[in-house]
Design a protein around this motif. Structure first.
Motif, mmCIF file in Angstrom:
data_model
loop_
_atom_site.group_PDB
_atom_site.id
_atom_site.type_symbol
_atom_site.label_atom_id
_atom_site.label_comp_id
_atom_site.label_asym_id
_atom_site.label_seq_id
_atom_site.Cartn_x
_atom_site.Cartn_y
_atom_site.Cartn_z
ATOM 1 N N ARG A 146 0.909 -1.086 0.016
ATOM 2 C CA ARG A 146 0.032 -0.087 -0.098
ATOM 3 C C ARG A 146 0.915 1.203 0.089
ATOM 4 N N ASN A 147 0.087 2.519 -0.100
ATOM 5 C CA ASN A 147 0.926 3.727 -0.253
ATOM 6 C C ASN A 147 1.997 3.971 1.065
ATOM 7 N N VAL A 148 3.087 4.561 0.845
ATOM 8 C CA VAL A 148 3.971 5.216 1.877
ATOM 9 C C VAL A 148 4.390 6.423 1.421
ATOM 10 N N VAL A 159 -25.310 -4.478 -5.508
ATOM 11 C CA VAL A 159 -24.925 -4.521 -4.513
ATOM 12 C C VAL A 159 -25.079 -3.205 -4.011
ATOM 13 N N ASN A 160 -25.286 -2.939 -2.696
ATOM 14 C CA ASN A 160 -25.469 -1.597 -1.966
ATOM 15 C C ASN A 160 -24.415 -1.613 -0.985
ATOM 16 N N ALA A 161 -23.977 -2.835 -0.413
ATOM 17 C CA ALA A 161 -23.032 -2.734 0.893
ATOM 18 C C ALA A 161 -21.935 -3.822 0.761
ATOM 19 N N TYR A 162 -20.633 -3.282 1.157
ATOM 20 C CA TYR A 162 -19.541 -4.168 0.872
ATOM 21 C C TYR A 162 -18.967 -4.412 2.386
ATOM 22 N N ARG A 163 -18.429 -5.853 2.600
ATOM 23 C CA ARG A 163 -18.062 -6.067 3.798
ATOM 24 C C ARG A 163 -16.425 -6.181 3.557
ATOM 25 N N CYS A 164 -15.539 -5.869 4.319
ATOM 26 C CA CYS A 164 -14.118 -5.800 4.021
ATOM 27 C C CYS A 164 -13.786 -7.144 4.811
ATOM 28 N N ALA A 165 -13.743 -8.204 4.195
ATOM 29 C CA ALA A 165 -13.476 -9.417 4.836
ATOM 30 C C ALA A 165 -11.751 -9.891 4.375
ATOM 31 N N HIS A 166 -11.194 -10.119 5.576
ATOM 32 C CA HIS A 166 -11.607 -9.752 6.875
ATOM 33 C C HIS A 166 -10.201 -8.685 7.300
ATOM 34 N N HIS A 167 -10.380 -7.656 6.996
ATOM 35 C CA HIS A 167 -9.263 -6.517 7.099
ATOM 36 C C HIS A 167 -9.676 -5.141 7.261
ATOM 37 N N ALA A 168 -8.875 -4.341 7.799
ATOM 38 C CA ALA A 168 -8.950 -2.869 7.507
ATOM 39 C C ALA A 168 -8.519 -2.347 6.266
ATOM 40 N N VAL A 169 -9.417 -1.569 5.521
ATOM 41 C CA VAL A 169 -9.300 -1.043 4.311
ATOM 42 C C VAL A 169 -8.343 0.396 4.159
ATOM 43 N N THR A 170 -8.129 0.564 3.207
ATOM 44 C CA THR A 170 -7.354 2.079 3.023
ATOM 45 C C THR A 170 -8.426 3.218 2.968
ATOM 46 N N GLU A 171 -7.930 4.429 3.454
ATOM 47 C CA GLU A 171 -8.749 5.492 3.320
ATOM 48 C C GLU A 171 -9.370 5.554 1.672
ATOM 49 N N GLU A 172 -8.113 5.537 1.031
ATOM 50 C CA GLU A 172 -8.313 5.562 -0.491
ATOM 51 C C GLU A 172 -9.579 4.809 -1.043
#
Length: 302
Positions: free
Chosen positions: A78-80, A243-256
């Motif tokens: 991911r971005n740095v 689809v109207n909803a997204y579960r981030c399985a199983h992790h924290a996602v980026t702000e992007e």
């Protein structure tokens, strides 16, 4: 990399995610350690940098320890980036903007942390809220405090829904005299969610059915390092599917990724990876909440 001759005040090195147990070195000094591949973490490295000299940042990643049972990849995916600022600045991830509906009236409640405040200095914070067309709908000037709280009433705002994801832009400028020292802000969406035991969720006063999917962060052809353009492609395809909803399985996602969901209109279940009450796991949980709390797309945590 090389710096100019001027001494550095604040330099924040930010990692949006490093898969594996990582140790970050700056000019040979350990700056920070992190033990999850999914949370954003950062460290203040200004004291370790030498002006007018060559500086070295190195990161050691132990990818032998896996968190999940799926393909996770390894290393920097991911971005740095580095943020060079004065010590007098808005705290990283320290701004919380939340639209609130109370007795039929909307306002934006805000809490902002500010570092490096000095007494008897001519400083101020200018706050401006604009609609999608750039028209100002709210503005105020405040005297800075280390923990700043304020509220701005907004008259009859356009509401945010997945079908019509209308966003307002709130900008905060930190001033010393007339000079702009630092800026922070967010795109905010006005939406009200109520949960009921009989009929489920109500969005902006109307019963709303969730049609969601669970999705890992990897994608064909790129593995775990999913760029923003591909994430946007995926969200658009999901919306076409209904689809109207997204579960981030199983992790924290980026702000992007959350920015994309705010703009395109899809609800997000933000999910933390690990279960524990240790200091390290609580830090990861706090990181996830601070990344996601300003986003109208985030409607539930897991």
């Amino acid at each position: 990399f090389e710096l100019g001759v001027q001494p550095i005040q604040s330099a924040r090195l930010v990692f949006d995610g490093v898969l594996g147990h990582s140790t970050v070195y700056v000019n040979g000094t350990v700056a920070v350690r992190n033990f999850s591949g999914y949370n954003r973490f950062f460290c203040e490295i200004g004291d370790y940098l030498i002006p007018d000299e060559e500086n070295m940042i190195a990161i050691f990643v132990d990818a032998s320890v896996w968190e999940g049972w799926w393909y996770e990849g390894a290393g920097l995916y991911r971005n740095v980036y580095i943020e060079f600022r004065e010590n007098f600045c808005f705290e990283k991830d320290g701004a919380f903007f939340r639209p609130i509906l109370l007795d039929g009236v909307w306002s934006i409640e805000a809490d902002i942390n500010i570092n490096g405040i000095k007494e008897n200095e001519n400083t101020s914070v200018i706050v401006c809220v604009a609609d999608k067309a750039g028209k100002k709908v709210g503005e105020m000037c405040i005297v800075p405090q280390s923990m700043l709280h304020f509220s701005i009433p907004i008259e009859n705002p356009e509401l945010w829904t997945p079908e019509k994801p209308y966003l307002y832009n709130i900008k905060c400028t930190l001033l010393r005299g007339e000079e702009a020292v630092d800026k922070t802000g967010a795109l905010v969406g006005f939406r009200d969610i109520v949960w009921t035991k009989d009929n489920g969720m109500y969005l902006n006063g109307k019963e709303y059915r969730i049609k969601g999917i669970c999705c890992h962060q990897d994608h064909a052809g790129v593995g775990a390092a999913v760029p923003g353009a591909l994430a946007e492609f995926r969200v658009k395809k999901l919306k076409i599917m209904g689809v109207n909803a997204y579960r981030c399985a199983h992790h924290a996602v980026t702000e992007e990724f959350l920015d994309i969901c705010d703009r395109l209109g899809i609800l997000v279940m933000a999910e933390n990876r690990n279960f524990s009450v240790t200091e390290e796991e609580i830090k990861q949980l706090e990181s996830m909440v601070k990344v996601s709390r300003n986003h109208p797309s985030v409607f539930i945590y897991s």
